[in-house]
Design a protein around this motif. Structure first.
Motif, short mmCIF file in Angstrom:
data_model
loop_
_atom_site.label_atom_id
_atom_site.label_comp_id
_atom_site.label_asym_id
_atom_site.label_seq_id
_atom_site.Cartn_x
_atom_site.Cartn_y
_atom_site.Cartn_z
N ARG A 153 38.02 43.78 41.98
CA ARG A 153 37.46 43.89 40.75
C ARG A 153 37.41 42.65 40.12
N ILE A 154 36.04 42.23 39.51
CA ILE A 154 35.78 40.87 38.93
C ILE A 154 36.26 41.17 37.58
N ALA A 155 36.91 40.11 37.22
CA ALA A 155 37.42 40.09 35.66
C ALA A 155 37.65 38.66 35.41
N TYR A 156 37.68 38.41 33.98
CA TYR A 156 37.59 37.26 33.37
C TYR A 156 39.27 36.65 33.27
N TYR A 157 39.73 35.61 33.62
CA TYR A 157 41.08 35.17 33.61
C TYR A 157 41.18 34.06 32.82
N ALA A 158 42.19 33.92 31.65
CA ALA A 158 42.17 32.98 31.00
C ALA A 158 42.89 32.03 31.56
N HIS A 159 42.54 30.76 31.10
CA HIS A 159 43.10 29.41 31.57
C HIS A 159 42.82 29.23 33.15
N GLU A 160 41.92 29.66 33.52
CA GLU A 160 41.29 29.32 34.80
C GLU A 160 39.84 29.29 34.56
N ILE A 161 39.22 28.28 35.72
CA ILE A 161 37.85 28.22 35.52
C ILE A 161 37.08 29.50 36.09
N LEU A 205 31.36 33.56 26.30
CA LEU A 205 31.58 33.80 24.74
C LEU A 205 32.48 34.91 25.05
N MET A 206 33.67 34.54 24.33
CA MET A 206 34.75 35.39 24.38
C MET A 206 34.91 36.56 23.24
N GLY A 207 35.21 37.88 23.68
CA GLY A 207 35.25 38.93 22.76
C GLY A 207 36.58 39.42 22.67
N ARG A 208 36.86 40.53 22.14
CA ARG A 208 38.25 41.06 22.14
C ARG A 208 38.45 41.82 23.69
N THR A 246 35.91 41.87 26.13
CA THR A 246 35.16 41.08 27.60
C THR A 246 34.66 39.58 27.21
N ALA A 247 34.31 39.02 28.25
CA ALA A 247 33.76 37.69 28.11
C ALA A 247 32.48 38.01 28.49
N GLU A 248 31.45 37.04 28.10
CA GLU A 248 29.91 37.25 28.33
C GLU A 248 29.77 35.70 28.53
N THR A 307 26.11 38.29 31.34
CA THR A 307 26.65 39.00 32.20
C THR A 307 27.95 39.27 31.62
N ALA A 308 28.56 40.50 31.48
CA ALA A 308 30.05 41.01 30.77
C ALA A 308 30.90 40.95 31.75
N LEU A 309 32.11 40.56 31.73
CA LEU A 309 33.33 40.63 32.52
C LEU A 309 34.44 40.98 31.69
N PRO A 310 35.27 42.12 32.06
CA PRO A 310 36.40 42.71 31.22
C PRO A 310 37.53 41.45 31.19
N LEU A 311 38.22 41.23 30.37
CA LEU A 311 39.43 40.44 30.45
C LEU A 311 40.36 41.00 31.05
N ASN A 312 41.01 40.18 31.68
CA ASN A 312 42.33 40.65 32.87
C ASN A 312 43.53 40.76 32.03
N GLU A 313 43.72 40.21 30.72
CA GLU A 313 44.90 40.28 30.14
C GLU A 313 45.03 41.63 29.18
#
Length: 77
Positions: A16-24, A36-39, A41-43, A49-55
């Motif tokens: 599952r693809i997700a956005y990981y903070a503090h990584e490229i 662009l960071m939201g609460r 998702t990251a877009e 393209t929107a990805l859910p935040l891993n945290e």
């Protein structure tokens, strides 16, 4: 008729693809890495393209929580 499917397990559900903070994080749509960071998702700033935040993003003030039955510790005054 009862279902014979096993219960859902994240470990067996695949990648599952997700956005990981503090990584490229490279966008799976265009390959760029400006977000662009939201609460929740990251877009991607280029192709949207929107990805859910891993945290999890379920922390902070203003969230509704159920009763846990625990009594909070008294505040130090």
């Amino acid at each position: 008729m009862a279902s014979t499917r096993p219960p859902f397990a994240i470990g067996r559900s695949g990648y599952r693809i997700a956005y990981y903070a503090h990584e490229i994080n490279h966008c799976p749509g265009c390959g760029k890495s400006h977000w662009l960071m939201g609460r929740m998702t990251a877009e991607c700033a280029y192709c949207s393209t929107a990805l859910p935040l891993n945290e999890g993003a379920m922390v902070g003030n203003g969230l509704f929580r159920g009763k846990t039955g625990k009594i909070p510790a008294p505040l130090a005054a």
